[in-house]
Scaffold this motif. Structure first.
Motif, PDB file in Angstrom:
ATOM      1  N   ASP A   1      12.283   1.738  17.728  1.00 50.88           N
ATOM      2  CA  ASP A   1      13.631   2.223  18.043  1.00 50.88           C
ATOM      3  C   ASP A   1      14.174   3.082  16.903  1.00 50.88           C
ATOM      4  O   ASP A   1      14.067   2.713  15.725  1.00 50.88           O
ATOM      5  N   GLY A   2      14.765   4.207  17.288  1.00 52.11           N
ATOM      6  CA  GLY A   2      15.307   5.116  16.283  1.00 52.11           C
ATOM      7  C   GLY A   2      14.266   6.072  15.748  1.00 52.11           C
ATOM      8  O   GLY A   2      14.556   6.892  14.891  1.00 52.11           O
ATOM      9  N   ARG A   3      13.013   5.945  16.280  1.00 43.32           N
ATOM     10  CA  ARG A   3      11.909   6.811  15.845  1.00 43.32           C
ATOM     11  C   ARG A   3      11.853   6.868  14.318  1.00 43.32           C
ATOM     12  O   ARG A   3      11.904   7.924  13.693  1.00 43.32           O
ATOM     13  N   THR A   4      11.734   5.671  13.739  1.00 41.95           N
ATOM     14  CA  THR A   4      11.703   5.542  12.282  1.00 41.95           C
ATOM     15  C   THR A   4      10.484   6.249  11.703  1.00 41.95           C
ATOM     16  O   THR A   4       9.350   6.011  12.130  1.00 41.95           O
ATOM     17  N   CYS A   5      10.718   7.102  10.711  1.00 44.87           N
ATOM     18  CA  CYS A   5       9.646   7.837  10.041  1.00 44.87           C
ATOM     19  C   CYS A   5       9.400   7.262   8.647  1.00 44.87           C
ATOM     20  O   CYS A   5      10.340   6.901   7.937  1.00 44.87           O
ATOM     21  N   VAL A   6       8.129   7.209   8.266  1.00 45.92           N
ATOM     22  CA  VAL A   6       7.745   6.791   6.920  1.00 45.92           C
ATOM     23  C   VAL A   6       7.203   8.022   6.199  1.00 45.92           C
ATOM     24  O   VAL A   6       6.195   8.599   6.623  1.00 45.92           O
TER      25      VAL A   6
ATOM     26  N   VAL B   1       0.847  -1.188   0.000  1.00 50.00           N
ATOM     27  CA  VAL B   1       0.000   0.000   0.000  1.00 50.00           C
ATOM     28  C   VAL B   1       0.885   1.240   0.000  1.00 50.00           C
ATOM     29  O   VAL B   1       2.101   1.170   0.195  1.00 50.00           O
ATOM     30  N   LEU B   2       0.239   2.387  -0.200  1.00 51.42           N
ATOM     31  CA  LEU B   2       0.942   3.666  -0.260  1.00 51.42           C
ATOM     32  C   LEU B   2       0.667   4.449   1.017  1.00 51.42           C
ATOM     33  O   LEU B   2      -0.488   4.602   1.423  1.00 51.42           O
ATOM     34  N   HIS B   3       1.739   4.932   1.668  1.00 48.93           N
ATOM     35  CA  HIS B   3       1.558   5.790   2.839  1.00 48.93           C
ATOM     36  C   HIS B   3       1.289   7.212   2.362  1.00 48.93           C
ATOM     37  O   HIS B   3       2.093   7.800   1.644  1.00 48.93           O
ATOM     38  N   GLN B   4       0.127   7.763   2.743  1.00 53.77           N
ATOM     39  CA  GLN B   4      -0.230   9.109   2.301  1.00 53.77           C
ATOM     40  C   GLN B   4      -1.179   9.739   3.307  1.00 53.77           C
ATOM     41  O   GLN B   4      -2.320   9.303   3.461  1.00 53.77           O
ATOM     42  N   ARG B   5      -0.701  10.775   4.005  1.00 56.77           N
ATOM     43  CA  ARG B   5      -1.539  11.499   4.952  1.00 56.77           C
ATOM     44  C   ARG B   5      -2.153  12.709   4.266  1.00 56.77           C
ATOM     45  O   ARG B   5      -1.532  13.330   3.403  1.00 56.77           O
ATOM     46  N   ASP B   6      -3.386  13.053   4.665  1.00 55.07           N
ATOM     47  CA  ASP B   6      -4.049  14.215   4.073  1.00 55.07           C
ATOM     48  C   ASP B   6      -4.245  15.335   5.089  1.00 55.07           C
ATOM     49  O   ASP B   6      -5.086  16.215   4.906  1.00 55.07           O
ATOM     50  N   ASP B   7      -3.463  15.294   6.188  1.00 53.97           N
ATOM     51  CA  ASP B   7      -3.596  16.319   7.229  1.00 53.97           C
ATOM     52  C   ASP B   7      -2.437  17.310   7.220  1.00 53.97           C
ATOM     53  O   ASP B   7      -2.229  18.055   8.177  1.00 53.97           O
TER      54      ASP B   7
ATOM     55  N   TYR C   1      -3.944   6.153   7.108  1.00 53.28           N
ATOM     56  CA  TYR C   1      -2.832   6.773   6.384  1.00 53.28           C
ATOM     57  C   TYR C   1      -2.388   5.926   5.188  1.00 53.28           C
ATOM     58  O   TYR C   1      -1.427   6.286   4.505  1.00 53.28           O
ATOM     59  N   LEU C   2      -3.066   4.819   4.952  1.00 59.33           N
ATOM     60  CA  LEU C   2      -2.627   3.887   3.915  1.00 59.33           C
ATOM     61  C   LEU C   2      -3.652   3.827   2.790  1.00 59.33           C
ATOM     62  O   LEU C   2      -4.845   3.653   3.024  1.00 59.33           O
ATOM     63  N   LEU C   3      -3.165   3.972   1.578  1.00 64.57           N
ATOM     64  CA  LEU C   3      -4.021   3.973   0.399  1.00 64.57           C
ATOM     65  C   LEU C   3      -3.619   2.836  -0.532  1.00 64.57           C
ATOM     66  O   LEU C   3      -2.481   2.357  -0.479  1.00 64.57           O
ATOM     67  N   PRO C   4      -4.535   2.409  -1.414  1.00 69.03           N
ATOM     68  CA  PRO C   4      -4.117   1.457  -2.443  1.00 69.03           C
ATOM     69  C   PRO C   4      -2.970   2.050  -3.249  1.00 69.03           C
ATOM     70  O   PRO C   4      -2.917   3.264  -3.472  1.00 69.03           O
ATOM     71  N   PRO C   5      -2.026   1.236  -3.680  1.00 70.30           N
ATOM     72  CA  PRO C   5      -0.896   1.766  -4.436  1.00 70.30           C
ATOM     73  C   PRO C   5      -1.351   2.315  -5.779  1.00 70.30           C
ATOM     74  O   PRO C   5      -2.389   1.913  -6.311  1.00 70.30           O
TER      75      PRO C   5
END
Length: 351
Positions: A33-38, A5-11, A70-74
């Protein structure tokens, strides 16, 4: 089953931290761990779902929870193809049939027939697309051919191919779709998008994964299929359930089965006519004649498109039967090209 899926926020937030737990809490030891960001636009694999969250794996192999909202179809590839008078189509800023005012993308960008675009999202009858030049805007979904159908065919003597989770030539590690799903030579798959030498495909069983494009042969003559809807009075439901949809003897576009790709329109028409009854149909439209006038008056081809080698006709229908805006209408000449896959609504009692 895993799914890309595609990560995409609309906020307005450009990235999201991965969580260790499926919680809305922001305090304490909740972050990976490491506060991983997508970042927005990154493809991730959903491995499982828990309430409003999905446990995902990033392209770098890091796992954690993200909100499903936050997840959309690719994105999918599609080919622009208008039938009839239009050989190019202008991109729109808004999902509207209006042609007046500030509705066109700056520069009145035109997309020619045959160009591949990426469909990033869908809104009713429109798709927000990105062209090969990176320009984005709305196009009518009726101008976009569905993803290509291809046949798996290896010429190296291997009779089947394992689906991959990632677009890589590597054979070691966690690269295979769960269950090591194999696709045999000769099976038809749907190519949803392409990445370098690989295609993300969906098998007939609904399993998705990567295959090398070199193993896919274009399947000529495989018909494109569209999802459409037919709204009617529940008084007609029993006959439709028993005999299927039958072509009308006449109509605005001539004889045929009338449908719309907009479910909301079908619902409104059905409700306006009496007992609400809506059919969801898989349609093989074939070659489509596009009137696209948006008015009640149609040219002489109204009665001749089928005799001219077209399998279906399409037009914008003016407001009608409770629908307060122009809507997309199809007339399918052969009822055999329409398969009812779901019915919903009320069936009138026999009198």
């Amino acid at each position: 089953m895993s799914r890309l899926v595609l990560h995409q926020r609309d906020d307005g937030v450009a990235q999201t931290l991965l969580r260790k737990a499926a919680t809305h809490a922001r305090d304490g030891d909740v972050w990976v761990d490491g506060r991983t960001c997508v970042p927005n636009g990154e493809l991730v694999t959903v491995l499982r779902r828990e309430a409003e969250f999905g446990w995902v794996r990033t392209g770098a192999g890091v796992e954690g929870y993200l909100k499903l909202s936050y997840l959309l179809p690719p994105p999918e590839e599609a080919k622009v193809q208008r039938h009839g008078q239009g050989q190019t189509t202008m991109l729109r800023k808004v999902a509207t049939h209006a042609r007046d005012g500030d509705v066109w993308v700056d520069g009145r960008t035109c997309v020619p027939n045959g160009e591949l675009v990426t469909v990033l999202r869908r809104e009713a009858e429109f798709g927000w697309v990105r062209t090969g030049a990176g320009v984005e805007g709305y196009l009518k979904l009726s101008y976009l051919l569905p993803p290509a159908v291809a046949k798996v065919q290896r010429d190296d003597g291997v009779a089947q191919t394992l689906l991959r989770k990632v677009a890589t030539h590597a054979r070691d590690g966690d690269v295979w779709v769960d269950g090591r799903t194999c696709v045999p030579n000769g099976e038809l798959v749907t190519v949803l998008r392409r990445e370098a030498e690989f295609g993300w495909v969906r098998t007939g069983a609904g399993v998705e994964g990567y295959l090398k494009l070199a193993y896919l042969a274009a399947e000529e003559g495989v018909p494109n299929k569209l999802l459409m809807f037919h709204g009617t009075d529940g008084a007609n439901a029993a006959g439709i359930i028993q005999h299927g949809l039958r072509p009308s003897a006449g109509g605005r576009l001539g004889p045929g089965v009338y449908l719309t790709p907009d479910q909301t329109v079908a619902n409104t028409i059905a409700k306006h006519r009496g007992l609400q009854f809506v059919l969801e149909c898989e349609v093989t439209p074939g070659k489509v004649y596009n009137f696209d006038t948006g008015t009640g008056a149609l040219p002489a081809q109204k009665q001749t498109w089928a005799a001219s080698g077209f399998n279906a006709a399409q037009s914008m229908h003016p407001p009608w039967a409770g629908v307060d805006a122009a809507f997309c209408e199809y007339c399918i000449h052969d009822a055999a090209a329409v398969r009812v896959i779901k019915v919903e609504g009320f069936v009138a009692k026999p009198t």
